[in-house]
Design a protein around this motif. Structure first.
Motif, short mmCIF file in Angstrom:
data_model
loop_
_atom_site.label_atom_id
_atom_site.label_comp_id
_atom_site.label_asym_id
_atom_site.label_seq_id
_atom_site.Cartn_x
_atom_site.Cartn_y
_atom_site.Cartn_z
N ARG A 38 0.83 -1.22 0.00
CA ARG A 38 0.00 0.00 0.00
C ARG A 38 0.86 1.26 0.00
O ARG A 38 0.42 2.31 -0.43
CB ARG A 38 -0.94 -0.01 1.20
N ARG A 39 2.09 1.13 0.45
CA ARG A 39 3.00 2.28 0.45
C ARG A 39 3.33 2.74 -0.97
O ARG A 39 3.78 3.87 -1.17
CB ARG A 39 4.29 1.95 1.20
N LEU A 40 3.11 1.88 -1.97
CA LEU A 40 3.34 2.26 -3.36
C LEU A 40 2.19 3.08 -3.93
O LEU A 40 2.31 3.62 -5.03
CB LEU A 40 3.54 1.01 -4.22
N VAL A 140 20.00 -3.93 0.41
CA VAL A 140 18.79 -4.47 -0.24
C VAL A 140 17.55 -3.90 0.44
O VAL A 140 16.62 -3.42 -0.22
CB VAL A 140 18.80 -6.01 -0.20
N TRP A 141 17.52 -3.92 1.76
CA TRP A 141 16.35 -3.43 2.49
C TRP A 141 16.25 -1.91 2.42
O TRP A 141 15.15 -1.37 2.39
CB TRP A 141 16.37 -3.95 3.93
N LYS A 142 17.37 -1.23 2.34
CA LYS A 142 17.35 0.22 2.14
C LYS A 142 16.68 0.54 0.80
O LYS A 142 15.86 1.45 0.71
CB LYS A 142 18.77 0.78 2.17
N SER A 143 17.01 -0.22 -0.22
CA SER A 143 16.41 -0.03 -1.53
C SER A 143 14.90 -0.28 -1.49
O SER A 143 14.13 0.47 -2.09
CB SER A 143 17.08 -0.97 -2.55
N VAL A 144 14.48 -1.31 -0.78
CA VAL A 144 13.03 -1.60 -0.63
C VAL A 144 12.34 -0.40 0.01
O VAL A 144 11.29 0.05 -0.45
CB VAL A 144 12.82 -2.89 0.19
N GLU A 145 12.93 0.13 1.07
CA GLU A 145 12.35 1.30 1.75
C GLU A 145 12.29 2.51 0.82
O GLU A 145 11.31 3.25 0.82
CB GLU A 145 13.15 1.63 3.01
N GLN A 146 13.34 2.71 0.02
CA GLN A 146 13.35 3.85 -0.91
C GLN A 146 12.31 3.67 -2.01
O GLN A 146 11.65 4.65 -2.40
CB GLN A 146 14.74 4.02 -1.52
N ILE A 147 12.14 2.47 -2.50
CA ILE A 147 11.11 2.21 -3.51
C ILE A 147 9.74 2.60 -2.96
O ILE A 147 8.96 3.27 -3.64
CB ILE A 147 11.12 0.72 -3.94
N ALA A 149 9.06 4.59 -0.29
CA ALA A 149 8.99 5.99 0.13
C ALA A 149 8.84 6.93 -1.06
O ALA A 149 8.06 7.88 -1.01
CB ALA A 149 10.23 6.36 0.94
N TYR A 150 9.58 6.66 -2.14
CA TYR A 150 9.58 7.56 -3.29
C TYR A 150 8.73 7.08 -4.45
O TYR A 150 8.58 7.79 -5.45
CB TYR A 150 11.02 7.79 -3.77
N ARG A 151 8.19 5.85 -4.34
CA ARG A 151 7.37 5.25 -5.40
C ARG A 151 8.11 5.22 -6.73
O ARG A 151 7.58 5.59 -7.77
CB ARG A 151 6.03 5.96 -5.51
N ILE A 152 9.37 4.83 -6.66
CA ILE A 152 10.23 4.71 -7.84
C ILE A 152 10.89 3.33 -7.78
O ILE A 152 11.50 2.99 -6.77
CB ILE A 152 11.31 5.81 -7.85
N LEU A 153 10.77 2.56 -8.84
CA LEU A 153 11.37 1.23 -8.86
C LEU A 153 12.86 1.31 -9.12
O LEU A 153 13.33 1.22 -10.25
CB LEU A 153 10.71 0.35 -9.94
N ARG A 154 13.60 1.48 -8.05
CA ARG A 154 15.05 1.49 -8.12
C ARG A 154 15.55 0.06 -8.32
O ARG A 154 14.86 -0.88 -7.94
CB ARG A 154 15.64 2.02 -6.81
N PRO A 155 16.74 -0.10 -8.85
CA PRO A 155 17.30 -1.46 -8.93
C PRO A 155 17.56 -2.00 -7.53
O PRO A 155 17.94 -1.25 -6.63
CB PRO A 155 18.62 -1.26 -9.67
N ILE A 156 17.35 -3.27 -7.35
CA ILE A 156 17.71 -3.92 -6.09
C ILE A 156 19.22 -4.18 -6.14
O ILE A 156 19.70 -4.82 -7.06
CB ILE A 156 16.93 -5.24 -5.89
N PRO A 157 19.98 -3.67 -5.16
CA PRO A 157 21.44 -3.78 -5.21
C PRO A 157 21.96 -5.15 -4.79
O PRO A 157 22.62 -5.32 -3.77
CB PRO A 157 21.90 -2.68 -4.24
#
Length: 190
Positions: A38-40, A140-147, A149-157
């Protein structure tokens, strides 16, 4: 293509990487009962869109979800089901996301599931033979949180996750493994 992603662990790194790859090859729907998705969406929403991806968070079964959202499976090129204990009919691909050793209930469910591919989140540092073994580091989890929070599909590192998914998905998507890897690792909007 109907994809079922199963497991009794948090599957968001795998789901977001899948979404990133699939959204570049067509319209995507994600159906889940995991409230994190739902955060997305906008505040208070349980279904909506993020670019060409329809996201619905519901406790409805795979059969009921299409009626609930007002679409059919044919309205999407790819449908991802992130569910715990329900198997949709006619799955094209099943992925089991594992963390620790599975219990009897989970093992029984996997037997019913049939053929599946395993992605192991190696919290216990044990690698599974034949699985995509991913070290769930803090990045990896930082990237999930950023995705979220910002609703942008960043690459998973995670090079291992991206290489494994590229190898798994490229033949199904009829693209090269190199192109699949490029799609998984490129920045949003490129």
């Amino acid at each position: 293509m109907l994809i079922g992603v199963y497991g009794l662990t948090d599957k968001r790194p795998v789901i977001y990487a899948l979404m990133k790859l699939l959204q570049a090859t067509g319209d995507v729907a994600l159906f889940s009962n995991n409230r994190h998705y739902r955060r997305l969406l906008g505040p208070g929403e349980s279904q909506g869109h993020m670019a060409n991806m329809m996201i619905a968070v519901s406790d409805a079964s795979p059969d009921e979800i299409f009626e609930e959202v007002g679409y059919t499976a044919d309205d999407f090129d790819h449908v991802i089901f992130d569910l715990q204990d329900t198997i949709p009919d006619n799955l094209s691909l099943a992925i089991y996301v594992k963390s620790y050793e599975s219990g009897d209930d989970e093992q029984a469910f996997l037997e019913v599931l049939g053929t599946y591919h395993t992605i192991k989140l190696t919290y216990d540092s044990k690698r599974d033979k034949g699985a995509i073994n991913v070290n769930p580091v803090s990045l990896v989890w930082k990237s999930v949180e950023q995705i979220e929070a910002y609703r942008i599909l960043r690459p998973i590192p995670s090079k291992t996750l991206n290489q494994g998914l590229a190898s798994l998905m490229a033949p199904v998507l009829k693209i090269t493994t190199k192109n699949a890897y490029t799609l998984l690792t490129r920045r949003w909007g490129k």
